[in-house]
Motif scaffolding. Structure first.
Motif, short mmCIF file in Angstrom:
data_model
loop_
_atom_site.label_atom_id
_atom_site.label_comp_id
_atom_site.label_asym_id
_atom_site.label_seq_id
_atom_site.Cartn_x
_atom_site.Cartn_y
_atom_site.Cartn_z
N UNK A 96 -7.59 -0.52 -8.13
CA UNK A 96 -6.31 -0.31 -8.64
C UNK A 96 -5.42 0.35 -7.61
N UNK A 97 -4.20 -0.36 -7.40
CA UNK A 97 -3.14 0.15 -6.49
C UNK A 97 -2.32 0.91 -7.17
N UNK A 98 -1.18 1.55 -6.38
CA UNK A 98 -0.14 2.46 -6.88
C UNK A 98 0.93 1.46 -8.00
N UNK A 99 1.37 2.13 -8.98
CA UNK A 99 2.21 1.45 -9.80
C UNK A 99 3.58 1.22 -8.97
N UNK A 100 4.20 0.26 -9.57
CA UNK A 100 5.48 -0.12 -8.93
C UNK A 100 6.53 0.82 -9.71
N UNK A 101 7.70 0.85 -8.71
CA UNK A 101 8.69 1.64 -9.05
C UNK A 101 8.36 2.94 -10.01
N UNK A 141 0.15 4.46 1.54
CA UNK A 141 -0.80 4.84 2.81
C UNK A 141 -2.45 4.77 2.23
N UNK A 142 -2.61 5.60 1.20
CA UNK A 142 -3.84 5.71 1.04
C UNK A 142 -4.31 4.39 0.23
N UNK A 143 -3.68 3.67 -0.39
CA UNK A 143 -4.33 2.26 -0.75
C UNK A 143 -4.77 1.48 0.36
N UNK A 144 -3.61 1.49 1.32
CA UNK A 144 -4.07 0.63 2.51
C UNK A 144 -5.19 1.07 3.07
N UNK A 164 1.02 -2.58 8.30
CA UNK A 164 -0.37 -3.02 7.82
C UNK A 164 -0.34 -3.66 6.25
N UNK A 165 0.76 -4.17 6.04
CA UNK A 165 0.98 -4.52 4.44
C UNK A 165 0.26 -5.73 4.23
N UNK A 166 0.07 -6.51 5.27
CA UNK A 166 -0.68 -7.84 4.99
C UNK A 166 -2.34 -7.84 4.68
N UNK A 167 -2.52 -6.44 4.78
CA UNK A 167 -3.99 -5.95 4.34
C UNK A 167 -4.34 -6.36 3.15
N UNK A 168 -3.28 -6.40 2.33
CA UNK A 168 -3.33 -6.56 0.78
C UNK A 168 -3.80 -7.74 0.37
N UNK A 218 0.89 -8.61 -5.71
CA UNK A 218 2.45 -8.37 -5.95
C UNK A 218 3.03 -7.16 -6.29
N UNK A 219 2.20 -6.46 -7.10
CA UNK A 219 2.76 -4.98 -7.34
C UNK A 219 2.72 -4.16 -6.16
N UNK A 220 1.89 -4.24 -5.38
CA UNK A 220 1.99 -3.40 -3.87
C UNK A 220 3.17 -4.03 -3.16
N UNK A 221 3.40 -5.24 -2.85
CA UNK A 221 4.34 -5.75 -2.18
C UNK A 221 6.00 -5.37 -2.86
N UNK A 222 5.75 -5.09 -4.24
CA UNK A 222 6.92 -4.77 -4.82
C UNK A 222 7.35 -3.38 -4.77
#
Length: 386
Positions: free
Chosen positions: A2-7, A20-23, A49-53, A63-67
């Motif tokens: 699970x990643x962080x929630x959006x907004x 940071x923790x997610x990546x 490092x965002x492309x690691x997702x 999509x949630x992470x990128x948003x």
């Protein structure tokens, strides 16, 4: 995972730390701790490092992470987020595969639409949107035409050089998908050149001509001759070929092809397609001055076998360039109207005559109605009051 929630309803710094923790959990080389330098440095590390997702198996999670990144990015003042936005856009254009490309496109499009209309960064993000959309086959979902493009940048117009770069990209990605739209884009590109720099647009002008000639739906080529970069090609073979398609007959093209076969093929043009277009254009020219054309004239002028005449006429009528009726018994074509291949002084004078006659008829009708209304009013006034 699970990643962080959006907004999320937490501070930007806390959102950045969650990212940071997610990546970090995905194996990215990034610290979980907030940067002492502030949110911009946090975001700089995250974008790096965002492309690691893209390792994440769940597309909705990606999509949630990128948003989430987009939501932080658009909250930073423009002057502090420029490099971050450009770096993020560039990374998303490299998303592997069509599915991840589409997810990245959606996030990049969201970023574009959340930037202020007066932000010069909108141009750069839009350029990357087109690059990515081309990869996943979705250009027409973000670009519908040159009029829409003007509206996109009406508040903050890009420089002339930037628009030229964008038009070239659009032409490149559209030429195999929608040749008609690609031709319109190229005409817009040539329109950005002035008398001072038109001589530098030679390659663009040649591409424009070739695209228009190759497009099976483009027949009215006369406007190209007025474009400044095209005028600089006068005397060259490509300009001679354009002139043939603008105003000459099939026989002229056949002579040109006989003398310059290698040139025609070197431009990527198909000879048989050229013949087909020139036959239609030559028929249009015949129809301009002949309200009735015999099958024998068509066979002779257009070098068509008698058994193919009716199929050819049907093909012409499908283009809607000529309105006519075929009389098989009389072996004739009766022309009702036709588009003009060229629109010069003679055509303007003819149009002026038609408009003047129309105006006179409207005035006559207006005077007649006025007389009727006056007579009715006089009649009403003469009637005894109740």
């Amino acid at each position: 995972m699970q990643g962080p929630a959006v907004f999320m309803d937490i501070s930007l710094e806390d959102q950045a730390q969650e990212l940071r923790k997610y990546f970090k959990s995905l194996g990215a080389e990034i610290s979980e701790e907030k940067s002492p330098k502030g949110i911009e440095d946090d975001l700089h590390k995250i974008v790096g490092v965002c492309d690691v997702c893209f390792k994440e198996p769940n597309e909705s999670e990606i999509e949630a992470i990128l948003n989430s990144i987009v939501s932080i990015m658009v909250s930073i003042p423009l002057e502090r987020g420029e490099n971050l936005i450009l770096a993020f856009s560039q990374r998303l254009t490299k998303a592997p595969g069509p599915k991840l490309g589409m997810v990245s496109l959606q996030s990049l499009w969201r970023l574009y639409n959340n930037l202020e209309e007066n932000s010069p960064l909108r141009y750069h993000v839009y350029y990357h949107v087109i690059e990515l959309a081309a990869r996943v086959g979705s250009v027409r979902e973000v670009f519908t035409g040159v009029d829409q493009l003007r509206k996109e940048f009406a508040t903050c117009p890009p420089s002339n050089e930037q628009m030229q770069k964008l038009y070239r990209l659009l032409h490149q990605v559209l030429k195999d998908q929608n040749s008609e739209l690609a031709a319109k884009v190229m005409i817009e590109l040539l329109g950005t050149y002035t008398d001072e720099n038109a001589s530098y647009a030679r390659e663009d002008a040649i591409k424009c001509i070739v695209t228009a000639l190759a497009d099976p739906n483009t027949y009215l080529l006369d406007p190209l001759l007025s474009l400044k970069p095209v005028r600089f090609l006068e005397g060259e073979l490509i300009h001679d070929l354009l002139n043939i398609f603008v105003s000459e007959k099939l026989s002229s093209y056949q002579t040109f092809y006989k003398n310059h076969k290698e040139f025609v093929h070197s431009q990527g043009l198909n000879h048989e397609q050229n013949i087909k277009k020139m036959r239609i254009l030559s028929f249009m020219q015949m129809a301009e001055s002949n309200p009735e054309i015999s099958f024998d004239e068509i066979i002779s002028e257009l070098q068509i076998e008698e058994k193919d005449v009716e199929a050819f006429i049907i093909e012409v009528l499908k283009t809607r360039l000529v309105r006519a009726r075929m009389d098989q018994a009389a072996r004739t074509v009766r022309v009702a109207s036709t588009m003009h291949r060229t629109f010069g002084r003679a055509q303007w004078l003819a149009l002026r005559t038609v408009l003047q006659a129309w105006r006179a008829n409207v005035q006559q009708a207006h005077e007649a109605m006025k007389s009727v209304a006056t007579a009715q009013l006089e009649y009403a006034n003469q009637q005894p009051k109740a």
